[in-house]
Design a protein around this motif. Sequence first.
Motif, PDB file in Angstrom:
ATOM      1  N   ASP A 169       0.825  -1.209   0.000  1.00 56.15           N
ATOM      2  CA  ASP A 169       0.000   0.000   0.000  1.00 56.15           C
ATOM      3  C   ASP A 169       0.858   1.257   0.000  1.00 56.15           C
ATOM      4  O   ASP A 169       0.593   2.204  -0.754  1.00 56.15           O
ATOM      5  N   ALA A 170       1.930   1.272   0.820  1.00 60.06           N
ATOM      6  CA  ALA A 170       2.803   2.440   0.895  1.00 60.06           C
ATOM      7  C   ALA A 170       3.518   2.685  -0.428  1.00 60.06           C
ATOM      8  O   ALA A 170       3.616   3.823  -0.906  1.00 60.06           O
ATOM      9  N   VAL A 171       4.009   1.606  -1.050  1.00 54.72           N
ATOM     10  CA  VAL A 171       4.749   1.743  -2.309  1.00 54.72           C
ATOM     11  C   VAL A 171       3.815   2.160  -3.445  1.00 54.72           C
ATOM     12  O   VAL A 171       4.156   3.038  -4.254  1.00 54.72           O
ATOM     13  N   GLU A 172       2.644   1.557  -3.517  1.00 57.77           N
ATOM     14  CA  GLU A 172       1.689   1.927  -4.565  1.00 57.77           C
ATOM     15  C   GLU A 172       1.319   3.401  -4.466  1.00 57.77           C
ATOM     16  O   GLU A 172       1.273   4.119  -5.478  1.00 57.77           O
ATOM     17  N   LYS A 173       1.078   3.880  -3.256  1.00 56.59           N
ATOM     18  CA  LYS A 173       0.691   5.281  -3.069  1.00 56.59           C
ATOM     19  C   LYS A 173       1.819   6.236  -3.424  1.00 56.59           C
ATOM     20  O   LYS A 173       1.583   7.288  -4.037  1.00 56.59           O
ATOM     21  N   THR A 233      14.278   0.133 -10.270  1.00 61.36           N
ATOM     22  CA  THR A 233      15.615   0.592  -9.881  1.00 61.36           C
ATOM     23  C   THR A 233      15.730   0.827  -8.383  1.00 61.36           C
ATOM     24  O   THR A 233      16.829   0.876  -7.844  1.00 61.36           O
ATOM     25  N   GLY A 234      14.593   0.983  -7.708  1.00 63.62           N
ATOM     26  CA  GLY A 234      14.596   1.240  -6.276  1.00 63.62           C
ATOM     27  C   GLY A 234      14.796   2.709  -5.981  1.00 63.62           C
ATOM     28  O   GLY A 234      15.863   3.277  -6.252  1.00 63.62           O
ATOM     29  N   VAL A 235      13.762   3.363  -5.462  1.00 65.06           N
ATOM     30  CA  VAL A 235      13.851   4.803  -5.195  1.00 65.06           C
ATOM     31  C   VAL A 235      13.738   5.071  -3.693  1.00 65.06           C
ATOM     32  O   VAL A 235      13.098   4.325  -2.951  1.00 65.06           O
ATOM     33  N   GLY A 236      14.359   6.157  -3.271  1.00 66.65           N
ATOM     34  CA  GLY A 236      14.355   6.514  -1.868  1.00 66.65           C
ATOM     35  C   GLY A 236      12.967   6.700  -1.297  1.00 66.65           C
ATOM     36  O   GLY A 236      12.723   6.384  -0.121  1.00 66.65           O
ATOM     37  N   LEU A 237      12.049   7.206  -2.092  1.00 59.30           N
ATOM     38  CA  LEU A 237      10.701   7.442  -1.600  1.00 59.30           C
ATOM     39  C   LEU A 237       9.995   6.161  -1.175  1.00 59.30           C
ATOM     40  O   LEU A 237       9.129   6.187  -0.293  1.00 59.30           O
ATOM     41  N   GLN A 238      10.335   5.034  -1.802  1.00 57.83           N
ATOM     42  CA  GLN A 238       9.785   3.752  -1.345  1.00 57.83           C
ATOM     43  C   GLN A 238      10.170   3.508   0.117  1.00 57.83           C
ATOM     44  O   GLN A 238       9.330   3.147   0.945  1.00 57.83           O
ATOM     45  N   ASP A 239      11.445   3.698   0.414  1.00 57.88           N
ATOM     46  CA  ASP A 239      11.941   3.465   1.764  1.00 57.88           C
ATOM     47  C   ASP A 239      11.308   4.426   2.759  1.00 57.88           C
ATOM     48  O   ASP A 239      10.956   4.030   3.875  1.00 57.88           O
TER      49      ASP A 239
END
Length: 321
Positions: A20-24, A293-299
């Motif tokens: 949910d956090a990543v999708e948003k 690629t993995g972004v900081g906002l995901q974390d």
Amino acid sequence: MWIVPEREIADLLTRDASFDAVEKVFAAMAAGDAYNFPVIREAIGHEDALYGFKGGFDGVGGTLGLKAGGYWPHNLEKRNLINHQSTVFLFDPDTGKVAAMVGGNYLTALRTAAASSVSIKHLARTDAKVMGMVGAGHQATFQLRAALEQREFEKVIGWNYHPEMLPNIEKVANEAGVPFEAVELEGLGEADVVISITSTFAPTIMADHISAGTHIACMGTDTKGKQEVEAALLARATVFTDEVAQSISIGEAQHAIEAGLIQEADVHQIGAVINATHKGRTSDDEITLFDGTGVGLQDLAVSAAIVRMAIEQGVAIEVDF
């Protein structure tokens, strides 16, 4: 300042919460409400380690901060520690004061798996039945668990550079009640969805390994020079990513761009599909490719959720800093 130690994360963070956090946050990025800062990633000349920083600001979620850490390839063999090590720092966007420090290892594994599963939800065919895995390390188990929740898969097939590691993902498939079969790379043509999670600098998956209608999530390329799939595959596919700037510079798209096979305009944000500003998959024969690629906002998004849960459950440590 709140501290949430690594030891608490597994009991706090669920796959659903991470998804949910990543999708948003992907949706916020595509809408222009959140953005990532330039990535710093360096070989430090010690222990063959890669170390760096990812950060960003989400105006909707109110998260500001960074993740510091990287990849220590000898940790497991030398110290019985996982090779990926990281910590997340959150700051109050109104004052700039540090707000939280969160263990980033388990978090990173779940948020990376959440990204590929978000791509499966929005891009894979609804009738996908065969799940393909390339890679069988620690992160691959997280990837497979999350992926199996997105479709009614009837079979998992897998390949790994070290075949003796395939039982790692076979166990996950069996726990989900899905049969597993080890295959050669050419056998990936049977898969409706493929996740590649390796750390290679030469392509493993060739364009002719992937059948029409397949969705492939490339989750291992996050550094200049890394490459999991043949560049020609991106020319065959409709390409999506978490962040275009990273995809074309340190992700899978870097190689197809350099070869002149695609242009930057051919790489689309997955958030645009979530927001319905991009149509996403348009036919059952279309190959879709997600370059994670993995972004900081995901974390940051996942960390903010962890801090809230940790405070609610009384396991966050408050310090005067």
